[in-house]
Design a protein around this motif. Structure first.
Motif, PDB file in Angstrom:
ATOM      1  N   VAL A 133       3.728  -7.377   2.656  1.00 19.45           N
ATOM      2  CA  VAL A 133       5.077  -6.672   2.971  1.00 19.45           C
ATOM      3  C   VAL A 133       4.882  -5.110   3.066  1.00 19.45           C
ATOM      4  N   THR A 134       3.821  -4.612   2.327  1.00 22.47           N
ATOM      5  CA  THR A 134       3.291  -3.307   2.421  1.00 22.47           C
ATOM      6  C   THR A 134       2.890  -2.894   3.881  1.00 22.47           C
ATOM      7  N   GLY A 136       4.468  -4.403   6.649  1.00 24.07           N
ATOM      8  CA  GLY A 136       5.394  -5.012   7.504  1.00 24.07           C
ATOM      9  C   GLY A 136       5.565  -6.294   7.961  1.00 24.07           C
ATOM     10  N   ILE A 137       4.855  -7.153   7.206  1.00 24.07           N
ATOM     11  CA  ILE A 137       4.592  -8.380   7.778  1.00 24.07           C
ATOM     12  C   ILE A 137       4.949  -9.334   6.464  1.00 24.07           C
TER      13      ILE A 137
END
Ligand code: COA
Length: 258
Positions: A133-134, A136-137
């Motif tokens: 998540v850092t 963007g996935i």
């Protein structure tokens, strides 16, 4: 193979992810080579157990290769995710025990690779996490599914939604790794464990793994039925006769693996 080294030492197959300059990040070729190594090991009767680890001092695997990920289209992204999922499922369903020896960073795809293994031994230096998540996935090689099943939803929400990595001791506390050992003992502890399993009846170990793996996705009663069926089947094996006879004759068993 370019990025994966394999060595069969006395029936234990060592698979080493070997791209230390990028902390053993998994590019497409490396994922393919991991699949090849497991496919060959499945066919090879001399392989009784597998240990997978990372080259160098620093990393097990620091994730999918971000250089490749950065250029990915949506269609390619889905394909790459499905391919990785298939390879890691091949590991989870591998009929012989697979031990991850986590020697350093196990992040993203590296954490997912370790999650697909049957047993995880970590060095005190290991750092484990799903930092997707850092970037963007989200984890795409089964991590959202296996992490939640292994440590429970609450811990999985926290780990996956913060992207934080945790040290080996904390990973052991939540059941993410089986055991933590000093860095210089990691490989020998993993080897000892693999050898111990390899000394047991191979057909019984295989049946136990099948019951655990398939049973986990079944209702309890069906899982028990699978267990009883495999139990019954094992009563027809030479390994069963040898195991029982060896006990009664007070000698070590020599299992033929049939
Ligand atoms: N993909 C591609 N290259 C990677 C990588 C990855 N997942 N992880 C590390 N590398 C490369 C770095 O770019 C660096 O290359 P360079 O020497 O050409 O600059 C090299 O490996 C060493 O990494 P570096 O970041 O300098 O080491 P560090 O000790 O400062 O930090 C990490 C180590 C693991 C904390 C850091 O590399 C990192 O955060 N990596 C990405 C982890 C990640 O997000 N993985 C999930 C991907 S989905």
């Amino acid at each position: 193979m370019e990025n994966v080294r394999t060595e069969n030492r006395d029936g234990i197959l060592w698979i080493t992810i070997d791209r230390p300059k990028v902390l053993n990040a998994l590019n497409a070729k490396t994922v393919e080579e991991i699949a090849e190594a497991f496919a060959a090991a499945k066919r090879d009767d001399s392989v009784l157990a597998v240990i997978i680890t990372g080259a160098g001092e620093k990393a097990f695997v620091a994730g999918a290769d971000i250089n490749e990920l950065a250029k990915m289209t949506p269609v390619a992204g889905k394909f790459v995710s499905e391919q990785g999922q298939n390879v890691f499922l091949q590991i989870e369903r591998f009929p012989k025990p697979v031990i991850a020896a986590i020697n350093g960073f196990a992040l993203g795809g590296g954490c997912e690779l370790a999650l697909a293994c049957h047993i995880r031994i970590a060095s005190e230096k290991a750092q484990i996490g799903l930092p997707e998540v850092t970037l963007g996935i989200i984890p795409g090689y089964g991590g959202t599914q296996r992490m939640a099943r292994l440590v429970g939803k609450a811990k999985a929400f926290e780990l996956i939604c913060t992207g934080d990595r945790i040290g080996a001791a904390d990973a052991e506390k939540i059941g993410l790794v089986n055991r933590v050992v000093p860095a210089d003992e990691l490989l020998s502890v993993a080897e000892e464990l693999a050898k111990k399993i390899a000394s047991r009846s191979p057909v019984a170990v295989r049946a136990a793994m099948e019951a655990i793996n398939h049973g986990a996705d079944m209702p309890f009663e069906e899982g028990q039925l699978l267990e009883a069926t495999l139990f019954g089947l094992l009563c027809a094996t030479e390994d069963m006769k040898e195991g029982m006879a060896a006990f009664l004759e007070k000698r070590p068993a020599k299992f033929p693996g049939r």
